[in-house]
Design an enzyme around this catalytic site. Sequence first.
Site, mmCIF file in Angstrom:
data_model
loop_
_atom_site.group_PDB
_atom_site.id
_atom_site.type_symbol
_atom_site.label_atom_id
_atom_site.label_comp_id
_atom_site.label_asym_id
_atom_site.label_seq_id
_atom_site.Cartn_x
_atom_site.Cartn_y
_atom_site.Cartn_z
ATOM 1 N N PRO A 172 -14.659 1.731 99.631
ATOM 2 C CG PRO A 172 -14.686 2.390 97.414
ATOM 3 C CD PRO A 172 -14.643 2.934 98.800
ATOM 4 C CG ASN A 173 -14.193 -3.088 96.425
ATOM 5 O OD1 ASN A 173 -15.183 -3.808 96.454
ATOM 6 N ND2 ASN A 173 -13.970 -2.219 95.459
ATOM 7 N NE ARG A 211 -1.756 -0.261 93.114
ATOM 8 C CZ ARG A 211 -2.926 -0.720 93.575
ATOM 9 N NH1 ARG A 211 -3.357 -0.319 94.764
ATOM 10 N NH2 ARG A 211 -3.626 -1.575 92.867
ATOM 11 N NE ARG A 249 -12.616 -12.472 97.017
ATOM 12 C CZ ARG A 249 -13.799 -11.880 97.046
ATOM 13 N NH1 ARG A 249 -13.955 -10.698 96.506
ATOM 14 N NH2 ARG A 249 -14.824 -12.461 97.615
ATOM 15 N NE ARG A 297 -5.035 0.863 91.158
ATOM 16 C CZ ARG A 297 -6.287 0.444 91.441
ATOM 17 N NH1 ARG A 297 -6.977 1.050 92.386
ATOM 18 N NH2 ARG A 297 -6.805 -0.579 90.806
ATOM 19 C CE1 TYR A 303 -4.738 -2.406 97.524
ATOM 20 C CE2 TYR A 303 -5.868 -4.292 96.556
ATOM 21 C CZ TYR A 303 -5.467 -2.962 96.496
ATOM 22 O OH TYR A 303 -5.796 -2.196 95.400
ATOM 23 C CB ALA A 344 -11.335 3.079 93.653
ATOM 24 C CG ASN A 368 -7.648 3.210 102.245
ATOM 25 O OD1 ASN A 368 -7.930 3.656 101.130
ATOM 26 N ND2 ASN A 368 -6.898 2.130 102.399
ATOM 27 C CG HIS A 424 -7.438 7.021 92.779
ATOM 28 N ND1 HIS A 424 -6.209 7.349 93.316
ATOM 29 C CD2 HIS A 424 -7.651 5.717 93.140
ATOM 30 C CE1 HIS A 424 -5.696 6.296 93.934
ATOM 31 N NE2 HIS A 424 -6.556 5.291 93.851
ATOM 32 C CD GLU A 439 -5.357 10.553 100.144
ATOM 33 O OE1 GLU A 439 -5.127 11.783 100.114
ATOM 34 O OE2 GLU A 439 -5.434 9.852 99.123
ATOM 35 C CG ASP A 462 -16.600 19.567 97.377
ATOM 36 O OD1 ASP A 462 -15.474 20.103 97.368
ATOM 37 O OD2 ASP A 462 -17.325 19.494 96.365
ATOM 38 C CG HIS A 510 -3.961 5.512 99.683
ATOM 39 N ND1 HIS A 510 -5.208 5.152 99.228
ATOM 40 C CD2 HIS A 510 -3.885 6.854 99.586
ATOM 41 C CE1 HIS A 510 -5.859 6.244 98.864
ATOM 42 N NE2 HIS A 510 -5.085 7.294 99.069
ATOM 43 C CG LEU A 511 -3.988 -0.933 102.914
ATOM 44 C CD1 LEU A 511 -5.064 -1.843 102.347
ATOM 45 C CD2 LEU A 511 -3.447 -1.477 104.214
HETATM 46 O O1 CA2 Z 1 -3.720 1.272 98.645
HETATM 47 C C1 CA2 Z 1 -4.843 1.510 99.101
HETATM 48 O O2 CA2 Z 1 -5.119 1.496 100.290
HETATM 49 C C2 CA2 Z 1 -5.993 1.763 98.128
HETATM 50 O O3 CA2 Z 1 -6.812 2.800 98.705
HETATM 51 C C3 CA2 Z 1 -6.777 0.483 98.024
HETATM 52 C C4 CA2 Z 1 -7.911 0.571 97.006
HETATM 53 C C5 CA2 Z 1 -7.409 1.087 95.668
HETATM 54 O O4 CA2 Z 1 -8.507 1.270 94.791
HETATM 55 C C6 CA2 Z 1 -6.667 2.389 95.808
HETATM 56 O O5 CA2 Z 1 -6.177 2.754 94.533
HETATM 57 C C7 CA2 Z 1 -5.511 2.251 96.771
HETATM 58 C C8 CA2 Z 1 -8.547 -0.787 96.780
HETATM 59 C C9 CA2 Z 1 -9.080 -1.423 98.011
HETATM 60 C C10 CA2 Z 1 -9.618 -2.770 97.633
HETATM 61 O O6 CA2 Z 1 -9.200 -3.698 98.590
HETATM 62 C C11 CA2 Z 1 -9.257 -5.000 98.262
HETATM 63 C C12 CA2 Z 1 -8.903 -5.872 99.240
HETATM 64 C C13 CA2 Z 1 -8.924 -7.208 98.963
HETATM 65 C C14 CA2 Z 1 -9.289 -7.674 97.718
HETATM 66 C C15 CA2 Z 1 -9.635 -6.791 96.734
HETATM 67 C C16 CA2 Z 1 -9.623 -5.446 97.017
#
Ligand code: CA2
Length: 146
Positions: free
Chosen positions: A9-10, A106, A17, A110, A22, A76, A73, A79, A97, A86, A99-100
């Site tokens: 997601p996202n 954090r 943004r 997280r 990120y 969220a 990746n 977590h 796995e 599963d 993560h950026l």
């Molecule tokens: O660090 C990562 O890659 C995360 O998986 C990124 C997730 C965050 O919820 C995890 O805790 C760590 C969030 C991805 C959302 O990406 C965005 C990109 C641009 C603007 C807003 C969110």
Amino acid sequence: MRIAVLNGPNLNLLGTREPALYGSDTLADIEGRLRVVAAELHVDLEFSQHNGEGALIDAIQGLRGRVHGALINAGAYSHTSLALRDAFGAVAVPYVEVHLTNIYAREPERRHSVLAAGARAVVCGFGAVGYELALRGLVHVLAPRS
Ligand code: CA2
């Protein structure tokens, strides 16, 4: 060798943004660089991004018998989602796995990943290049060279 790259997601918003957190690369930029690494390593990649947990579960179930491994990746959901872990267990596809950000540096909520216990490896905190490192590592463990 065929590897799936799944994003949650996202992550479709990357580069638009929160660049301080990120980075400024878009998901398409990351995929483009992964394609270059994949060509070097002689592996085939497939990419997908899903905002919904159910859609991610469907994508993981669809990997069975088709790919040798996956990068994920899960955003969220990393977590919270035992269902994703599963699903990987059900299809028996080894995954890394990614993560950026360094999730362990954090907010407290997280700092735990429910996917990590089922992962072959975890790469976090290297930004977009982490995907490339994860691909190299996964290919290495799936087909080690002497
Ligand atoms: O660090 C990562 O890659 C995360 O998986 C990124 C997730 C965050 O919820 C995890 O805790 C760590 C969030 C991805 C959302 O990406 C965005 C990109 C641009 C603007 C807003 C969110």
